[in-house]
Motif scaffolding. Structure first.
Motif, mmCIF file in Angstrom:
data_model
loop_
_atom_site.group_PDB
_atom_site.id
_atom_site.type_symbol
_atom_site.label_atom_id
_atom_site.label_comp_id
_atom_site.label_asym_id
_atom_site.label_seq_id
_atom_site.Cartn_x
_atom_site.Cartn_y
_atom_site.Cartn_z
ATOM 1 N N GLN A 142 0.825 -1.210 0.000
ATOM 2 C CA GLN A 142 0.000 0.000 0.000
ATOM 3 C C GLN A 142 0.857 1.257 0.000
ATOM 4 O O GLN A 142 0.602 2.194 -0.778
ATOM 5 C CB GLN A 142 -0.915 -0.006 1.226
ATOM 6 C CG GLN A 142 -1.756 1.262 1.363
ATOM 7 C CD GLN A 142 -2.687 1.191 2.550
ATOM 8 O OE1 GLN A 142 -3.312 0.165 2.797
ATOM 9 N NE2 GLN A 142 -2.784 2.284 3.304
ATOM 10 N N PHE A 179 -1.548 -1.715 -5.696
ATOM 11 C CA PHE A 179 -2.873 -1.667 -5.078
ATOM 12 C C PHE A 179 -3.678 -2.939 -5.385
ATOM 13 O O PHE A 179 -4.408 -3.448 -4.527
ATOM 14 C CB PHE A 179 -3.645 -0.437 -5.553
ATOM 15 C CG PHE A 179 -3.126 0.872 -5.012
ATOM 16 C CD1 PHE A 179 -2.555 0.943 -3.751
ATOM 17 C CD2 PHE A 179 -3.221 2.039 -5.759
ATOM 18 C CE1 PHE A 179 -2.086 2.150 -3.237
ATOM 19 C CE2 PHE A 179 -2.765 3.247 -5.261
ATOM 20 C CZ PHE A 179 -2.191 3.307 -4.002
ATOM 21 N N ILE A 192 -8.599 1.377 -1.328
ATOM 22 C CA ILE A 192 -7.728 0.898 -2.401
ATOM 23 C C ILE A 192 -8.429 1.000 -3.752
ATOM 24 O O ILE A 192 -7.835 1.415 -4.751
ATOM 25 C CB ILE A 192 -7.290 -0.555 -2.137
ATOM 26 C CG1 ILE A 192 -6.518 -0.658 -0.813
ATOM 27 C CG2 ILE A 192 -6.436 -1.084 -3.286
ATOM 28 C CD1 ILE A 192 -5.227 0.112 -0.787
#
Length: 207
Positions: A142, A179, A192
């Motif tokens: 992330q 992602f 996300i």
């Protein structure tokens, strides 16, 4: 394994279970870390660092405390010192990467010319942390995805030529790839999905 949510707890256990944390100053450090009083922790840890500049436990806690105080430049410097002592310390690369990304996104005037370097260095740190862990961790993926995204946005502001726009598109695609890996581990995360949609919209705007 999540190396990061338990950083402080792990540091405290490690320190209290060793010869470290035996005198009054060390107890103040432990108390401050447990309470989340990172300003007090920095004060005590700087004293410990002045006495022994090669104590990896002190550097780990000091780098983390600087980070929690928003003192990203000192956090970067401290984690860099830790990496010299412990080149395979995953958390050092991870938090140095986060600190570098914060500097890049909110640079002081004196560091504005170095934003490009901070973005690329942050991406390298997250990549190194991931390589050392030997597994895909959602926090690393992330944060690297965010670093690619933010770097692409930064570069897109001054991208006029086709080759410059293509470089930005590549960065956005790298962000999307990270992602999407997060989504395979944690499906249906709205944040996300929103970032992926944002990346795709930016790619469309560059064509």
């Amino acid at each position: 394994m999540n190396y990061f949510k338990q950083t402080v707890l792990g540091l405290i256990i490690l320190s209290s279970g060793s010869s470290y944390a035996q005198n009054g100053n060390d107890k103040k450090i432990m108390d401050a870390m447990v309470k989340g009083d990172y300003k007090a922790a920095v004060t005590q840890l700087e004293k410990a660092d002045a006495k022994d500049g090669n104590n990896a436990n002190v550097l780990k806690m000091l780098g983390y405390s600087y980070y929690q105080n928003g003192d990203y430049e000192n956090s970067i410097t401290t984690y860099s010192r830790l990496i010299v002592l412990k080149p395979a310390e995953i958390s050092a690369y991870y938090y140095r990467g986060k600190a570098r990304l914060n500097v890049a996104n909110d640079p002081k005037q004196s560091l504005n010319a170095l934003r490009d370097n901070f973005y690329t260095a942050a991406i390298k740190d997250f990549t190194k942390a991931s390589e050392l862990s030997g597994e895909e961790d959602t926090q690393m993926l992330q944060n690297r995805g965010l670093a690619y995204k933010d770097y692409a946005i930064f570069r897109s502001f001054k991208s006029k030529k086709a080759v410059e726009k293509a470089a930005c598109v590549a960065l956005f695609n790298n962000s999307i790839a990270d992602f999407q890996k997060v989504l395979t581990l944690q499906p249906l995360r709205k944040d996300i999905l929103d970032w992926i949609a944002y990346d795709k919209a930016q790619i469309a705007s560059l064509k």
